[in-house]
Design a protein around this motif. Structure first.
Motif, mmCIF file in Angstrom:
data_model
loop_
_atom_site.group_PDB
_atom_site.id
_atom_site.type_symbol
_atom_site.label_atom_id
_atom_site.label_comp_id
_atom_site.label_asym_id
_atom_site.label_seq_id
_atom_site.Cartn_x
_atom_site.Cartn_y
_atom_site.Cartn_z
ATOM 1 N N GLY A 50 -112.198 -70.853 56.653
ATOM 2 C CA GLY A 50 -112.035 -69.621 55.725
ATOM 3 C C GLY A 50 -112.867 -68.640 55.286
ATOM 4 O O GLY A 50 -112.610 -67.507 54.634
ATOM 5 N N GLN A 51 -114.122 -68.817 55.742
ATOM 6 C CA GLN A 51 -115.079 -67.832 55.663
ATOM 7 C C GLN A 51 -116.090 -67.884 56.578
ATOM 8 O O GLN A 51 -116.339 -69.056 57.452
ATOM 9 N N ILE A 52 -116.783 -66.453 56.982
ATOM 10 C CA ILE A 52 -117.864 -66.730 58.077
ATOM 11 C C ILE A 52 -118.762 -66.904 57.755
ATOM 12 O O ILE A 52 -119.699 -66.328 56.820
ATOM 13 N N CYS A 53 -119.633 -67.765 58.392
ATOM 14 C CA CYS A 53 -121.208 -68.099 58.079
ATOM 15 C C CYS A 53 -121.841 -67.965 59.564
ATOM 16 O O CYS A 53 -121.672 -69.011 60.441
ATOM 17 N N ASP A 54 -122.436 -66.920 59.602
ATOM 18 C CA ASP A 54 -123.052 -66.653 61.154
ATOM 19 C C ASP A 54 -123.851 -67.734 61.603
ATOM 20 O O ASP A 54 -124.470 -68.029 62.793
ATOM 21 N N ALA A 85 -115.353 -72.848 51.977
ATOM 22 C CA ALA A 85 -115.989 -72.406 51.062
ATOM 23 C C ALA A 85 -115.318 -71.418 50.295
ATOM 24 O O ALA A 85 -114.565 -70.664 50.757
ATOM 25 N N THR A 86 -115.729 -71.287 48.909
ATOM 26 C CA THR A 86 -115.171 -70.464 48.077
ATOM 27 C C THR A 86 -115.752 -68.967 48.408
ATOM 28 O O THR A 86 -115.033 -67.992 48.435
ATOM 29 N N GLU A 87 -117.148 -68.926 48.739
ATOM 30 C CA GLU A 87 -117.575 -67.677 49.152
ATOM 31 C C GLU A 87 -118.968 -68.345 50.087
ATOM 32 O O GLU A 87 -119.428 -69.449 49.732
ATOM 33 N N VAL A 88 -119.512 -67.487 50.859
ATOM 34 C CA VAL A 88 -120.766 -67.975 51.646
ATOM 35 C C VAL A 88 -122.010 -67.273 50.936
ATOM 36 O O VAL A 88 -122.190 -65.913 50.747
ATOM 37 N N ARG A 89 -122.956 -67.761 50.506
ATOM 38 C CA ARG A 89 -124.061 -67.425 49.724
ATOM 39 C C ARG A 89 -125.210 -67.634 50.455
ATOM 40 O O ARG A 89 -125.360 -68.503 51.671
ATOM 41 N N ASP A 90 -126.406 -67.130 50.252
ATOM 42 C CA ASP A 90 -127.571 -67.440 50.894
ATOM 43 C C ASP A 90 -128.108 -68.955 50.742
ATOM 44 O O ASP A 90 -128.455 -69.448 51.772
ATOM 45 N N ARG A 117 -126.566 -70.625 53.409
ATOM 46 C CA ARG A 117 -127.033 -70.439 54.854
ATOM 47 C C ARG A 117 -128.414 -71.123 54.852
ATOM 48 O O ARG A 117 -128.641 -71.726 56.099
ATOM 49 N N GLU A 118 -129.173 -71.295 53.757
ATOM 50 C CA GLU A 118 -130.297 -71.999 53.949
ATOM 51 C C GLU A 118 -130.103 -73.393 54.168
ATOM 52 O O GLU A 118 -130.925 -74.240 54.815
ATOM 53 N N PHE A 119 -128.998 -74.004 53.636
ATOM 54 C CA PHE A 119 -128.548 -75.447 53.799
ATOM 55 C C PHE A 119 -128.344 -75.539 55.176
ATOM 56 O O PHE A 119 -128.790 -76.540 55.777
ATOM 57 N N VAL A 120 -127.627 -74.433 55.985
ATOM 58 C CA VAL A 120 -127.158 -74.859 57.356
ATOM 59 C C VAL A 120 -128.318 -74.769 58.052
ATOM 60 O O VAL A 120 -128.798 -75.595 59.288
ATOM 61 N N LYS A 121 -129.382 -73.821 57.937
ATOM 62 C CA LYS A 121 -130.585 -73.849 58.675
ATOM 63 C C LYS A 121 -131.544 -75.234 58.310
ATOM 64 O O LYS A 121 -132.069 -75.497 59.501
#
Length: 171
Positions: free
Chosen positions: A147-151, A125-130, A133-137
Protein backbone atom coordinates in the motif's frame (compact mmCIF):
# COMPACT_ATOMS: atom_id res chain seq x y z
CA UNK A 1 -3.94 -26.92 34.97
CA UNK A 2 -0.60 -28.70 34.84
CA UNK A 3 2.48 -26.50 35.06
CA UNK A 4 4.92 -26.89 32.16
CA UNK A 5 8.42 -27.96 33.08
CA UNK A 6 11.35 -25.74 32.31
CA UNK A 7 14.74 -26.95 31.08
CA UNK A 8 16.11 -26.05 34.52
CA UNK A 9 13.53 -28.31 36.23
CA UNK A 10 14.22 -31.16 33.80
CA UNK A 11 17.92 -30.80 34.61
CA UNK A 12 17.27 -30.90 38.36
CA UNK A 13 14.94 -33.91 38.10
CA UNK A 14 17.44 -35.72 35.86
CA UNK A 15 20.43 -34.86 38.02
CA UNK A 16 22.28 -33.15 35.16
CA UNK A 17 23.12 -29.57 34.15
CA UNK A 18 20.94 -27.23 32.09
CA UNK A 19 23.52 -27.22 29.30
CA UNK A 20 23.28 -31.04 29.09
CA UNK A 21 19.49 -30.85 28.73
CA UNK A 22 19.93 -28.15 26.09
CA UNK A 23 22.38 -30.38 24.17
CA UNK A 24 19.86 -33.23 24.42
CA UNK A 25 17.11 -31.09 22.86
CA UNK A 26 19.44 -29.75 20.17
CA UNK A 27 20.70 -33.22 19.20
CA UNK A 28 24.16 -32.60 20.62
CA UNK A 29 26.28 -35.28 22.26
CA UNK A 30 24.84 -36.72 25.46
CA UNK A 31 25.90 -40.11 26.87
CA UNK A 32 23.37 -42.93 26.64
CA UNK A 33 22.98 -43.06 30.45
CA UNK A 34 22.24 -39.34 30.67
CA UNK A 35 19.95 -39.52 27.62
CA UNK A 36 17.90 -42.22 29.37
CA UNK A 37 17.62 -40.11 32.57
CA UNK A 38 16.36 -37.09 30.63
CA UNK A 39 13.94 -39.17 28.55
CA UNK A 40 12.55 -40.75 31.74
CA UNK A 41 11.76 -37.30 33.20
CA UNK A 42 10.24 -36.13 29.91
CA UNK A 43 7.97 -39.16 29.73
CA UNK A 44 7.05 -39.06 33.42
CA UNK A 45 6.01 -35.40 33.28
CA UNK A 46 4.61 -35.44 29.70
CA UNK A 47 6.98 -32.63 28.74
CA UNK A 48 6.41 -30.89 25.42
CA UNK A 49 8.84 -28.19 24.29
CA UNK A 50 7.47 -24.71 23.68
CA UNK A 51 7.38 -24.56 19.86
CA UNK A 52 7.21 -20.77 19.80
CA UNK A 53 10.18 -20.31 22.13
CA UNK A 54 12.23 -22.82 20.15
CA UNK A 55 11.11 -21.24 16.88
CA UNK A 56 12.17 -17.68 17.63
CA UNK A 57 15.71 -18.88 18.36
CA UNK A 58 16.00 -20.82 15.11
CA UNK A 59 17.30 -19.26 11.91
CA UNK A 60 14.54 -20.75 9.78
CA UNK A 61 11.66 -20.53 12.21
CA UNK A 62 8.92 -20.11 9.57
CA UNK A 63 7.41 -17.04 11.31
CA UNK A 64 6.42 -14.03 9.18
CA UNK A 65 5.50 -10.80 10.95
CA UNK A 66 2.51 -8.96 9.52
CA UNK A 67 1.91 -5.39 10.72
CA UNK A 68 -1.40 -3.76 9.81
CA UNK A 69 -2.88 -0.35 10.70
CA UNK A 70 -6.29 -1.79 11.65
CA UNK A 71 -8.27 -5.00 11.73
CA UNK A 72 -11.73 -3.60 11.01
CA UNK A 73 -11.13 -2.56 7.40
CA UNK A 74 -12.52 -4.61 4.51
CA UNK A 75 -9.30 -4.10 2.55
CA UNK A 76 -7.06 -5.07 5.48
CA UNK A 77 -9.24 -8.08 6.23
CA UNK A 78 -9.06 -9.23 2.62
CA UNK A 79 -5.28 -8.78 2.53
CA UNK A 80 -4.89 -10.70 5.80
CA UNK A 81 -7.12 -13.59 4.70
CA UNK A 82 -5.26 -14.05 1.40
CA UNK A 83 -1.85 -13.58 2.99
CA UNK A 84 -2.66 -16.03 5.79
CA UNK A 85 -3.86 -18.64 3.29
CA UNK A 86 -0.78 -18.29 1.09
CA UNK A 87 1.71 -18.26 3.96
CA UNK A 88 0.19 -21.41 5.45
CA UNK A 89 0.33 -23.20 2.08
CA UNK A 90 4.04 -22.30 1.95
CA UNK A 91 4.56 -23.58 5.51
CA UNK A 92 4.89 -20.21 7.25
CA UNK A 93 3.17 -18.99 10.41
CA UNK A 94 1.91 -15.40 10.32
CA UNK A 95 2.25 -13.26 13.46
CA UNK A 96 -0.32 -10.49 12.97
CA UNK A 97 0.07 -7.17 14.81
CA UNK A 98 -2.48 -4.34 14.77
CA UNK A 99 -1.18 -0.79 15.29
CA UNK A 100 -4.45 1.21 15.30
CA UNK A 101 -2.88 3.66 12.83
CA UNK A 102 -0.17 4.54 15.39
CA UNK A 103 3.08 5.04 13.45
CA UNK A 104 5.17 4.95 16.64
CA UNK A 105 3.65 1.55 17.45
CA UNK A 106 4.27 0.46 13.86
CA UNK A 107 7.97 1.36 14.16
CA UNK A 108 8.27 -0.26 17.59
CA UNK A 109 6.76 -3.47 16.24
CA UNK A 110 9.26 -3.57 13.38
CA UNK A 111 11.95 -3.70 16.06
CA UNK A 112 9.98 -6.24 18.13
CA UNK A 113 9.61 -8.57 15.16
CA UNK A 114 13.31 -8.18 14.43
CA UNK A 115 14.10 -9.30 17.99
CA UNK A 116 11.76 -12.28 17.52
CA UNK A 117 13.97 -13.27 14.58
CA UNK A 118 11.08 -13.61 12.11
CA UNK A 119 12.03 -14.66 8.58
CA UNK A 120 10.25 -11.73 6.96
CA UNK A 121 7.93 -8.81 7.62
CA UNK A 122 4.89 -7.68 5.63
CA UNK A 123 4.02 -4.09 6.51
CA UNK A 124 0.74 -2.49 5.51
CA UNK A 125 2.23 0.88 6.37
CA UNK A 126 0.28 3.96 7.38
CA UNK A 127 2.98 6.05 5.71
CA UNK A 128 6.68 5.62 4.98
CA UNK A 129 9.00 7.70 7.14
CA UNK A 130 12.77 7.99 7.41
CA UNK A 131 12.60 5.63 10.42
CA UNK A 132 11.06 2.93 8.20
CA UNK A 133 13.83 3.40 5.64
CA UNK A 134 16.52 3.22 8.35
CA UNK A 135 15.03 0.00 9.70
CA UNK A 136 15.03 -1.57 6.24
CA UNK A 137 18.66 -0.52 5.65
CA UNK A 138 19.99 -1.89 8.94
CA UNK A 139 17.82 -5.02 9.18
CA UNK A 140 18.79 -8.33 7.67
CA UNK A 141 15.11 -9.30 7.61
CA UNK A 142 13.33 -8.81 4.27
CA UNK A 143 10.46 -6.31 4.50
CA UNK A 144 7.58 -6.02 2.03
CA UNK A 145 5.58 -2.78 2.08
CA UNK A 146 1.95 -3.10 0.99
CA UNK A 147 0.00 0.00 0.00
CA UNK A 148 3.02 2.32 0.19
CA UNK A 149 6.21 2.65 -1.85
CA UNK A 150 9.53 2.30 -0.05
CA UNK A 151 12.44 2.51 -2.49
CA UNK A 152 14.77 0.69 -0.07
CA UNK A 153 12.84 -2.61 -0.30
CA UNK A 154 10.02 -4.41 -2.05
CA UNK A 155 6.66 -2.65 -2.33
CA UNK A 156 3.20 -3.47 -3.62
CA UNK A 157 0.94 -0.47 -4.22
CA UNK A 158 -1.91 0.44 -6.50
CA UNK A 159 -1.18 3.12 -9.06
CA UNK A 160 -4.34 5.20 -8.57
CA UNK A 161 -3.30 7.82 -11.14
CA UNK A 162 -2.82 5.26 -13.89
CA UNK A 163 -5.99 3.43 -12.83
CA UNK A 164 -7.91 6.71 -13.06
CA UNK A 165 -6.56 7.32 -16.59
CA UNK A 166 -7.53 3.82 -17.71
CA UNK A 167 -11.04 4.16 -16.27
CA UNK A 168 -11.41 7.67 -17.77
CA UNK A 169 -10.34 6.42 -21.22
CA UNK A 170 -12.65 3.43 -20.97
CA UNK A 171 -15.66 5.56 -20.11
Amino acid sequence: MIKKLTIKEIAELSGVGKSTVSRFFNDGYVSETVREKIEKVILEYNYEPNAFARGIKARNNRFIGVIVPCLDSTITSTILMQLDNRLRILGYIPLIINTNHDICLELANLENLSRLNVEGIVLVATEVRDEHREFVKKSKIPVLFVGQICDETYSIANDEIEAGKIIGNYI
